[in-house]
Design a protein around this motif. Structure first.
Motif, mmCIF file in Angstrom:
data_model
loop_
_atom_site.group_PDB
_atom_site.id
_atom_site.type_symbol
_atom_site.label_atom_id
_atom_site.label_comp_id
_atom_site.label_asym_id
_atom_site.label_seq_id
_atom_site.Cartn_x
_atom_site.Cartn_y
_atom_site.Cartn_z
ATOM 1 N N ALA A 74 0.855 -1.183 0.000
ATOM 2 C CA ALA A 74 0.000 0.000 0.000
ATOM 3 C C ALA A 74 0.889 1.229 0.000
ATOM 4 C CB ALA A 74 -0.923 0.008 1.224
ATOM 5 N N ALA A 75 0.390 2.305 -0.562
ATOM 6 C CA ALA A 75 1.156 3.546 -0.613
ATOM 7 C C ALA A 75 1.525 3.991 0.797
ATOM 8 C CB ALA A 75 0.359 4.634 -1.318
ATOM 9 N N GLY A 76 2.793 4.357 0.970
ATOM 10 C CA GLY A 76 3.285 4.804 2.258
ATOM 11 C C GLY A 76 3.897 3.717 3.106
ATOM 12 N N TYR A 77 3.715 2.459 2.736
ATOM 13 C CA TYR A 77 4.299 1.345 3.487
ATOM 14 C C TYR A 77 5.737 1.103 3.029
ATOM 15 C CZ TYR A 77 0.095 0.009 6.007
ATOM 16 O OH TYR A 77 -0.962 -0.005 6.860
ATOM 17 N N VAL A 78 6.525 0.469 3.896
ATOM 18 C CA VAL A 78 7.902 0.188 3.532
ATOM 19 C C VAL A 78 7.932 -0.753 2.324
ATOM 20 C CG1 VAL A 78 8.790 0.530 5.865
ATOM 21 C CG2 VAL A 78 8.097 -1.756 5.137
ATOM 22 N N ALA A 79 8.939 -0.573 1.501
ATOM 23 C CA ALA A 79 9.052 -1.355 0.262
ATOM 24 C C ALA A 79 9.816 -2.651 0.529
ATOM 25 C CB ALA A 79 9.730 -0.531 -0.827
ATOM 26 N N ASP A 80 9.253 -3.460 1.435
ATOM 27 C CA ASP A 80 9.726 -4.826 1.656
ATOM 28 C C ASP A 80 8.756 -5.734 0.914
ATOM 29 O OD1 ASP A 80 11.603 -3.743 3.334
ATOM 30 O OD2 ASP A 80 10.709 -4.492 5.181
ATOM 31 N N LEU A 81 9.244 -6.425 -0.100
ATOM 32 C CA LEU A 81 8.336 -7.231 -0.904
ATOM 33 C C LEU A 81 9.063 -8.428 -1.497
ATOM 34 C CD1 LEU A 81 8.813 -6.201 -4.195
ATOM 35 C CD2 LEU A 81 7.901 -4.169 -3.084
ATOM 36 N N LEU A 82 8.257 -9.382 -1.959
ATOM 37 C CA LEU A 82 8.773 -10.639 -2.488
ATOM 38 C C LEU A 82 8.149 -10.905 -3.850
ATOM 39 C CD1 LEU A 82 8.251 -12.719 0.785
ATOM 40 C CD2 LEU A 82 10.332 -11.502 0.085
ATOM 41 N N VAL A 83 8.964 -11.395 -4.775
ATOM 42 C CA VAL A 83 8.508 -11.755 -6.121
ATOM 43 C C VAL A 83 8.530 -13.275 -6.233
ATOM 44 C CG1 VAL A 83 8.928 -11.520 -8.589
ATOM 45 C CG2 VAL A 83 9.445 -9.609 -7.046
ATOM 46 N N TRP A 84 7.409 -13.847 -6.678
ATOM 47 C CA TRP A 84 7.236 -15.300 -6.648
ATOM 48 C C TRP A 84 6.932 -15.879 -8.030
ATOM 49 C CZ3 TRP A 84 8.187 -17.580 -2.030
ATOM 50 C CH2 TRP A 84 8.067 -16.805 -0.875
ATOM 51 N N ASP A 85 7.488 -17.051 -8.295
ATOM 52 C CA ASP A 85 7.110 -17.851 -9.458
ATOM 53 C C ASP A 85 6.024 -18.838 -9.038
ATOM 54 O OD1 ASP A 85 8.552 -16.939 -11.672
ATOM 55 O OD2 ASP A 85 10.359 -17.990 -11.044
ATOM 56 N N ILE A 86 4.803 -18.337 -8.920
ATOM 57 C CA ILE A 86 3.667 -19.163 -8.519
ATOM 58 C C ILE A 86 2.470 -18.810 -9.387
ATOM 59 C CG2 ILE A 86 4.381 -19.516 -6.120
ATOM 60 C CD1 ILE A 86 2.573 -17.155 -5.341
#
Length: 413
Positions: A373-385
């Motif tokens: 969401a906008a304003g949240y820290v940019a901790d994210l994961l990209v998945w091959d699913i």
């Protein structure tokens, strides 16, 4: 390394977003054919793909070709900083040797305390490093680390300092919790009140002044500390500006969850014996229920937490590994998700919420972590699913394509 944002903005194109944002009605908060704009370590915008002009963007561009993005995983209850191993003890238990005999021979938590005290801060951090790296390899970007295996002032502070050292050396955020009231040290055998005096008058104030902990935990249980002793620790925590949480209702119902709620606690953890009054107290206080299926599995328990009551009441349910040497030696957040579904009856969507937005709330980070969401820290994961349910379904499958911490893509080891 401490949390450091990426130096350049980035655009992540052609993605399917499992935002885990409850404001979005679709399962998993799903958004198809979207892009993420990251800047200064935060999420700046979620954009429909059709509205994105990648050619005009001044920054790094990543084409995900339809892959899924989730928030970074948050392991909100671990004891991963410790010395030694209890595998040989476990082997004895499987062979039928009673725990009382193992403890009498110097095993049990006392053996972990002894091994932890033996190591200095650097050695303790190095011994714990592989466990933290294993969690990170599955997508953990924020992890709670408790003390509780030192049980002296110097050794409790050493555990917390080792946790800080781990954060300083890796792209991960550490939430440190003082758990000095974890067990009674051998030096205080038969004098639990005397040990609690040490905790509230010495260990806790020093840890608070040194900025080594942001929260305080207590094992409130028949084999741990009484509600009255727990109250003393919580009062000291409040006096020193630290948040509280509790190991409660794991083996019996001492109404520890109600005590956690009374102090506005972040979370009540384990909670297998939680009753309806406890559920209501958590709901009113906004306290998160943390489910720890690894310990339930490893100890072959039969009393399950009241998931249906928690769900009906709308109490947030986080899921965590409880990584520790005695009762849950599992450095796998995805295994915890699977166990929560199979053993406790969570849906895969609830399990994913349990390691993202609800885990963030259990660490006092609900307004900044755990969702796309906008304003949240940019901790994210990209998945091959093909579907987010796979994250709780196929444990051990190498599906993580990219780990992003504060907007910076990290190499997977």
């Amino acid at each position: 390394m401490s949390p450091t944002p990426a130096s350049r903005p980035s655009l992540w194109l052609n993605a399917r977003l499992a935002t885990m944002d409850p404001a979005r009605a679709a399962p998993y908060g799903c958004l198809e054919q979207h892009a993420l704009l990251l800047r200064d370590g935060n999420i700046e915008a979620l954009l429909p793909q059709a509205e994105v002009d990648a050619a005009a963007f001044d920054g790094d561009v990543h084409d995900l070709q339809g892959r899924w993005i989730t928030p970074g995983f948050i392991d909100c209850h671990t004891h991963l900083v410790y010395g030694g191993s209890r595998a040989a003890e476990w082997e004895k238990r499987l062979a039928g040797v009673p725990y009382q005999q193992i403890a009498a021979e110097g095993g049990g938590i006392v053996s972990t305390v002894r091994a932890t005290r033996w190591l200095d801060e650097e050695e303790l951090a190095l011994a714990s490093l592989p466990r933290l790296k294993a969690l990170m390899a599955e997508g953990v970007t924020t992890v709670e680390i408790k003390s509780g295996y030192g049980l002296t002032q110097a050794d409790e502070l050493k555990q917390l300092a080792a946790a800080r050292r781990l954060q300083d050396s890796l792209p991960v955020e550490v939430a440190a919790t003082l758990l000095a009231a974890h067990a009674l040290p051998p030096e205080y055998a038969g004098d639990a009140d005397g040990y609690i005096d040490l905790v509230v008058e010495s260990i806790l104030p020093v840890a608070a002044r040194a900025g080594l902990a942001e929260a305080v935990d207590v094992f409130c249980e028949s084999v741990g500390f009484t509600p009255a002793q727990t109250r003393r620790v919580f009062e000291a925590a409040r006096a020193h500006g630290l948040k509280v949480k509790g190991h409660v209702e794991q083996l019996s119902n001492l109404h520890g969850a109600e005590l956690v709620a009374e102090f506005g606690g972040l979370s009540a953890d384990h909670i297998e014996y939680l009753d309806a009054a406890g559920v209501d107290a958590l709901k009113r206080a906004g306290t998160v229920a943390v489910l720890l299926p690894g310990a339930f599995y490893f100890l072959r328990e039969t009393q399950k937490p009241p998931v249906a009551l928690l769900r009906e009441a709308g109490v947030p349910m986080a899921v965590s590994t409880d990584l520790n040497p005695g009762t849950s030696p599992f450095a796998s957040i995805r295994l915890a998700m699977n166990q929560a579904c199979v053993l406790f009856g969570l849906s895969p969507e609830e399990a994913l919420a349990g390691v993202t937005r609800h885990a963030a709330q259990a660490l006092g980070r609900g307004a900044s972590h755990g969702r796309l969401a906008a304003g949240y820290v940019a901790d994210l994961l990209v998945w091959d699913i093909d579907h987010p349910a796979e994250l709780a379904y196929s444990v051990g499958a190498p599906q993580l394509k990219q780990r992003v911490f504060r907007g910076a893509a990290q190499n997977l080891e």
